[in-house]
Scaffold this active site. Structure first.
Site, mmCIF file in Angstrom:
data_model
loop_
_atom_site.group_PDB
_atom_site.id
_atom_site.type_symbol
_atom_site.label_atom_id
_atom_site.label_comp_id
_atom_site.label_asym_id
_atom_site.label_seq_id
_atom_site.Cartn_x
_atom_site.Cartn_y
_atom_site.Cartn_z
ATOM 1 N N SER A 1 10.226 8.290 1.339
ATOM 2 C CA SER A 1 10.249 6.941 1.919
ATOM 3 C C SER A 1 11.166 6.059 1.096
ATOM 4 O O SER A 1 10.925 5.845 -0.101
ATOM 5 C CB SER A 1 8.841 6.344 1.913
ATOM 6 N N HIS B 1 9.440 4.705 10.956
ATOM 7 C CA HIS B 1 8.013 4.372 11.063
ATOM 8 C C HIS B 1 7.918 2.876 11.351
ATOM 9 O O HIS B 1 8.136 2.054 10.466
ATOM 10 C CB HIS B 1 7.335 4.756 9.734
ATOM 11 N N MET C 1 -1.939 7.883 8.391
ATOM 12 C CA MET C 1 -1.825 7.058 7.192
ATOM 13 C C MET C 1 -2.955 7.402 6.235
ATOM 14 O O MET C 1 -4.126 7.413 6.626
ATOM 15 C CB MET C 1 -1.918 5.563 7.548
ATOM 16 N N ASP D 1 10.712 2.835 6.629
ATOM 17 C CA ASP D 1 9.562 1.976 6.924
ATOM 18 C C ASP D 1 9.992 0.595 7.405
ATOM 19 O O ASP D 1 10.620 -0.164 6.662
ATOM 20 C CB ASP D 1 8.701 1.822 5.664
ATOM 21 N N ASP E 1 1.214 10.056 5.297
ATOM 22 C CA ASP E 1 1.994 8.983 4.674
ATOM 23 C C ASP E 1 1.089 8.099 3.823
ATOM 24 O O ASP E 1 0.165 7.481 4.339
ATOM 25 C CB ASP E 1 2.646 8.151 5.798
ATOM 26 N N MET F 1 6.105 -0.351 11.833
ATOM 27 C CA MET F 1 4.883 -1.132 11.602
ATOM 28 C C MET F 1 5.183 -2.524 12.125
ATOM 29 O O MET F 1 5.362 -3.487 11.352
ATOM 30 C CB MET F 1 4.545 -1.133 10.104
ATOM 31 N N MET G 1 8.736 -3.018 8.605
ATOM 32 C CA MET G 1 7.576 -3.936 8.562
ATOM 33 C C MET G 1 8.021 -5.328 8.995
ATOM 34 O O MET G 1 9.123 -5.771 8.654
ATOM 35 C CB MET G 1 7.009 -3.998 7.147
ATOM 36 N N HIS H 1 12.448 8.960 5.423
ATOM 37 C CA HIS H 1 11.409 8.139 6.064
ATOM 38 C C HIS H 1 11.780 6.664 5.893
ATOM 39 O O HIS H 1 12.042 6.199 4.786
ATOM 40 C CB HIS H 1 10.062 8.452 5.421
HETATM 41 C C1 DX5 Z 1 3.284 2.292 3.649
HETATM 42 C C2 DX5 Z 1 4.485 3.092 4.112
HETATM 43 C C3 DX5 Z 1 4.733 4.311 3.330
HETATM 44 C C4 DX5 Z 1 5.027 4.071 1.865
HETATM 45 C C5 DX5 Z 1 4.552 5.253 1.090
HETATM 46 O O1 DX5 Z 1 2.970 1.347 4.614
HETATM 47 O O2 DX5 Z 1 4.338 3.471 5.470
HETATM 48 O O3 DX5 Z 1 5.748 5.094 3.918
HETATM 49 O O4 DX5 Z 1 6.370 3.867 1.599
HETATM 50 O O5 DX5 Z 1 4.714 4.979 -0.257
HETATM 51 P P1 DX5 Z 1 3.951 5.805 -1.373
HETATM 52 O O6 DX5 Z 1 4.364 7.219 -1.234
HETATM 53 O O7 DX5 Z 1 4.399 5.163 -2.618
HETATM 54 O O8 DX5 Z 1 2.466 5.625 -1.097
HETATM 55 ZN ZN ZN Z 2 5.746 5.002 6.325
#
Ligand code: DX5
Ligand code: ZN
Length: 235
Positions: free
Chosen positions: A14, A72, A143, A41, A185, A74, A43, A39
């Site tokens: 990620s 991903h 998750m 993310d 994840d 969110m 947000m 990956h």
């Molecule tokens: C959290 C993200 C993850 C995050 C994981 O909301 O979706 O992808 O980056 O990070 P680690 O591996 O540090 O938990």
């Molecule tokens: Zn993620």
């Protein structure tokens, strides 16, 4: 194109934990270190209490790597971003079912744009959301932390949920259904990746465990060793 590990497993670093000021270099380095997917993310400070990166950043890193980019989402709402990420070079797009008014339609929209589609399940979200859309799923992402931040601890309740998701997917495939990847994840580390594999995951997101260390290749190699060891015990 991608160097998958034991039994076709995938490691998906990620970039949330990467150095955003050097993102092109970071994704090149982590792929050179053995990453199978990137990956990504997204947000929105609405569905989750944090704000990250969008299609412009996906487009910017796309020429730097050949591996699939795993977006991903969110975000809420979801649909408007799907064509934008597809155009920006995403290969996999997953979203949280609570964030879409019409889950079946959003999954179809993702596939219509040439990407693999998936649902993401928060720790408290029941797996029942997948029941009537199995035929439209390419990925199920569980998750193992509450979404919004990197660097959180793995929630042990995710292991039983992984076993349950694995059973549903195996039953679907045994009945002639298409392959569905089972991704995890949050809080994935060298020390727990073996038991996560044993619980049924085949695709592993890891942010801080990889980007928090100086030698990405050493972390990925040790993760693959632990995955292989877990598979040897299962046989
Ligand atoms: C959290 C993200 C993850 C995050 C994981 O909301 O979706 O992808 O980056 O990070 P680690 O591996 O540090 O938990
Ligand atoms: Zn993620």
């Amino acid at each position: 194109m991608s160097n998958t590990g034991p039994s076709g497993t995938r490691i998906a670093p990620s970039i949330l934990s990467a150095d955003f000021a050097r993102l092109g270099e970071e994704v090149r380095n982590v792929v050179a270190a053995g990453a199978d997917w990137i990956h990504f993310d997204v947000m929105d400070n609405h569905y989750v209490p944090n704000l990250t990166i969008g299609p412009l950043v996906c487009e910017a890193i796309r020429p730097h790597v050949q591996v699939p980019i795993d977006v991903h989402l969110m975000v809420e709402p979801v649909d408007a971003l799907v064509p934008m990420f597809a155009k920006a070079g995403a290969n996999v797009i997953t979203f949280h079912p609570e964030a879409s008014r019409h889950v079946d339609r959003t999954l179809a929209l993702i596939r219509d744009h040439g990407c693999r589609a998936g649902l993401v399940f928060n720790p408290a979200t029941p797996l029942d959301w997948m029941e009537h859309v199995m035929d439209k799923l390419d990925v199920v992402l569980l998750m193992s932390v509450n979404p919004g931040f990197g660097g959180q601890s793995f929630l042990p309740s995710a292991l039983a949920k992984l076993r349950s998701a694995r059973a549903r997917i195996d039953a679907w495939q045994a009945a002639g259904g298409q392959p569905i990847l089972l991704e995890v994840d949050g809080g994935v580390k060298i020390d727990n990746i073996g038991e996560i594999r044993a619980a049924g995951a085949d695709t592993f997101v890891a942010g801080s465990a990889i980007f928090g260390q100086p030698d990405y290749a050493a972390v990925i190699r040790q993760m693959r060793e632990r995955i292989a060891a877990a598979e040897a015990i299962r046989v």
